[in-house]
Design a protein around this motif. Structure first.
Motif, PDB file in Angstrom:
ATOM      1  N   GLY A  68       0.838  -1.193   0.000  1.00 34.77           N
ATOM      2  CA  GLY A  68       0.000   0.000   0.000  1.00 34.77           C
ATOM      3  C   GLY A  68       0.870   1.240   0.000  1.00 34.77           C
ATOM      4  O   GLY A  68       2.099   1.179  -0.121  1.00 34.77           O
ATOM      5  N   LEU A  69       0.217   2.365   0.142  1.00 36.48           N
ATOM      6  CA  LEU A  69       0.957   3.630   0.218  1.00 36.48           C
ATOM      7  C   LEU A  69       1.497   3.819   1.615  1.00 36.48           C
ATOM      8  O   LEU A  69       0.871   3.444   2.597  1.00 36.48           O
ATOM      9  N   ASP A  70       2.666   4.458   1.699  1.00 34.59           N
ATOM     10  CA  ASP A  70       3.126   4.831   3.036  1.00 34.59           C
ATOM     11  C   ASP A  70       2.450   6.146   3.398  1.00 34.59           C
ATOM     12  O   ASP A  70       1.778   6.771   2.574  1.00 34.59           O
ATOM     13  N   GLN A  71       2.577   6.573   4.624  1.00 36.88           N
ATOM     14  CA  GLN A  71       1.828   7.737   5.114  1.00 36.88           C
ATOM     15  C   GLN A  71       2.087   8.998   4.298  1.00 36.88           C
ATOM     16  O   GLN A  71       1.141   9.677   3.900  1.00 36.88           O
ATOM     17  N   PRO A  72       3.349   9.360   4.017  1.00 38.35           N
ATOM     18  CA  PRO A  72       3.557  10.587   3.224  1.00 38.35           C
ATOM     19  C   PRO A  72       2.928  10.507   1.833  1.00 38.35           C
ATOM     20  O   PRO A  72       2.378  11.487   1.335  1.00 38.35           O
ATOM     21  N   THR A  81      -3.651  18.546   6.350  1.00 42.48           N
ATOM     22  CA  THR A  81      -3.258  17.441   7.212  1.00 42.48           C
ATOM     23  C   THR A  81      -2.866  18.013   8.563  1.00 42.48           C
ATOM     24  O   THR A  81      -2.587  19.201   8.696  1.00 42.48           O
ATOM     25  N   GLU A  82      -2.874  17.139   9.550  1.00 45.30           N
ATOM     26  CA  GLU A  82      -2.473  17.559  10.891  1.00 45.30           C
ATOM     27  C   GLU A  82      -1.894  16.353  11.609  1.00 45.30           C
ATOM     28  O   GLU A  82      -2.555  15.318  11.722  1.00 45.30           O
ATOM     29  N   ASP A  83      -0.681  16.470  12.072  1.00 41.89           N
ATOM     30  CA  ASP A  83       0.003  15.410  12.810  1.00 41.89           C
ATOM     31  C   ASP A  83      -0.011  14.079  12.055  1.00 41.89           C
ATOM     32  O   ASP A  83      -0.182  13.011  12.635  1.00 41.89           O
ATOM     33  N   GLY A  84       0.153  14.125  10.728  1.00 44.92           N
ATOM     34  CA  GLY A  84       0.217  12.909   9.940  1.00 44.92           C
ATOM     35  C   GLY A  84      -1.121  12.292   9.590  1.00 44.92           C
ATOM     36  O   GLY A  84      -1.187  11.135   9.168  1.00 44.92           O
TER      37      GLY A  84
END
Length: 92
Positions: A68-72, A81-84
Motif C-alpha cells: 500500500g501507500l506509506d503515510q507521506p 493534514t495535521e500530525d500525519g
C-alpha cells in the motif's frame, strides 16, 4: 377479481399498529393496493421450482496482498493534514 382478500377493517388495524392515521379515501386506496400486492404473491406461488446446481463454484479470484501507500504518499494530495492525518472540516 373475486372477493377482496383484504378488507378496510384489516387495513385500519394495520394502520393502527403502524401508528398511521388514514383518511377514509386512503383506507380504500390501501385496501386496493394490498389486494394487488397479494395477487403478486399468489403469482409467485405458481412459479415452478428449479433444481439447484449442487456443484457451484466460486468464480472470484483469490485475494492478492500488495504493498500500500506509506503515510507521506497517502497524504501528498490532501488539502489539509495535521500530525500525519487527514484533516476535515469541523462538525459540531
Amino acid at each position: 377479481m373475486s372477493e377482496t382478500p383484504v378488507d378496510a377493517e384489516e387495513v385500519e388495524h394495520v394502520a393502527e399498529l403502524a401508528r398511521v392515521d388514514l383518511a377514509d379515501d386512503e383506507v380504500d386506496a390501501f385496501t386496493a393496493q394490498f389486494a394487488e400486492i397479494l395477487e403478486y404473491f399468489e403469482a409467485l406461488d405458481e412459479v415452478p421450482e428449479v433444481e439447484s446446481e449442487a456443484d457451484l463454484v466460486n468464480v472470484m479470484r483469490p485475494d492478492e496482498v500488495a504493498d500500500g501507500l506509506d503515510q507521506p504518499e497517502a497524504l501528498q494530495n490532501a488539502e489539509e493534514t495535521e500530525d500525519g492525518f487527514f484533516k476535515g472540516p469541523r462538525v459540531s
